[in-house]
Design a protein around this motif. Sequence first.
Motif, mmCIF file in Angstrom:
data_model
loop_
_atom_site.group_PDB
_atom_site.id
_atom_site.type_symbol
_atom_site.label_atom_id
_atom_site.label_comp_id
_atom_site.label_asym_id
_atom_site.label_seq_id
_atom_site.Cartn_x
_atom_site.Cartn_y
_atom_site.Cartn_z
ATOM 1 N N TYR A 1 -24.141 22.402 20.803
ATOM 2 C CA TYR A 1 -24.138 22.867 22.192
ATOM 3 C C TYR A 1 -25.458 23.539 22.542
ATOM 4 N N ASN A 2 -25.968 24.382 21.646
ATOM 5 C CA ASN A 2 -27.213 25.096 21.920
ATOM 6 C C ASN A 2 -28.388 24.147 22.096
ATOM 7 N N THR B 1 -31.343 20.291 28.209
ATOM 8 C CA THR B 1 -30.988 20.040 29.608
ATOM 9 C C THR B 1 -31.398 21.168 30.555
ATOM 10 N N HIS B 2 -31.807 22.306 30.008
ATOM 11 C CA HIS B 2 -32.249 23.437 30.838
ATOM 12 C C HIS B 2 -33.617 23.935 30.345
ATOM 13 N N TYR C 1 -27.941 22.318 25.434
ATOM 14 C CA TYR C 1 -28.209 23.211 26.559
ATOM 15 C C TYR C 1 -29.706 23.462 26.717
#
Length: 296
Positions: free
Chosen positions: A17-18, A24-25, A21
Amino acid sequence: MLDGIVWFAQNLLMSFYNLGYAVTHPGLWLDWSNKESIMRFIYYGASVEFLFVILTTFIVITAIGFVKNSFMWGCVRVLEGFANSIGRFVAWAGLLMVLQQIIIVFMQRIFTQATISFGFGTGLTFDISWWAEELKLYNALVVTLCATYTFVQGGHVRVDLVYSVVSFRTKRVIDMVGSLLFMMPVSMLTWLYGWFFMWRHLVVPNPSASDTLDKLMLKSRALRWNVETIGFSPSGFNGYFLFKILLVSYAGLVFLQAVSFFYRSYLEWKEGEASAGKYLDKDSLGEGEEAFEGTH
């Protein structure tokens, strides 16, 4: 013990997830026009989250390589090629160091000049003592950025008390254990301490390894660039912050080479002695100099 296992498993799962994320950011940590983005970059560059992203990536790529050995060989070729390319380019700093030292001697002893200017039009002008101290930078470039290149070329000195008398496969096992238990941990520790050591000489307020993300976000309100420009003498070399950057670069290169060395050792252990040196791009001193190769 159980709490430690749960913590490890949670961080391992959260790393997917990290990573997603962060990809994507990118504006949250790459938009350096925003002070908070800089502080996030500093924090995550040596954080537990980043450690587990690296660990998970290594596990996934290794698992794929165990199934598809051609993929692992491809990783070896890319990583060794990366080390060789950087090393062969940076090695020219040794020649620059010699030429610059010759110029310094001539300008100081023969022409008795106090300064030296390099460049066309508006040249780069510094005191001779600045240029003399700057020679350390060339030496640091060779030491830090050519270390993995030298490793690939087999040029590092090693003491073979046991290694030289064991079988080929046992040597590969020793190499695998060494890369996992020594090269990787030491390079990660060097990165951890070198990362904050570097940033403390680039920005204020000074970030610390013990700072939480929330604390760094508070510090970001007063953040400003404060690149170290203090030399050991009034007119001496004042770019010592570059040495801190080189230390972090060195740690990253050693870690990548540890991964490459583990993969090569495993593949040679699996495929046998016939695969020794497979795809290895070694420099040659020329015909008739084979006995000296790997010792320079």
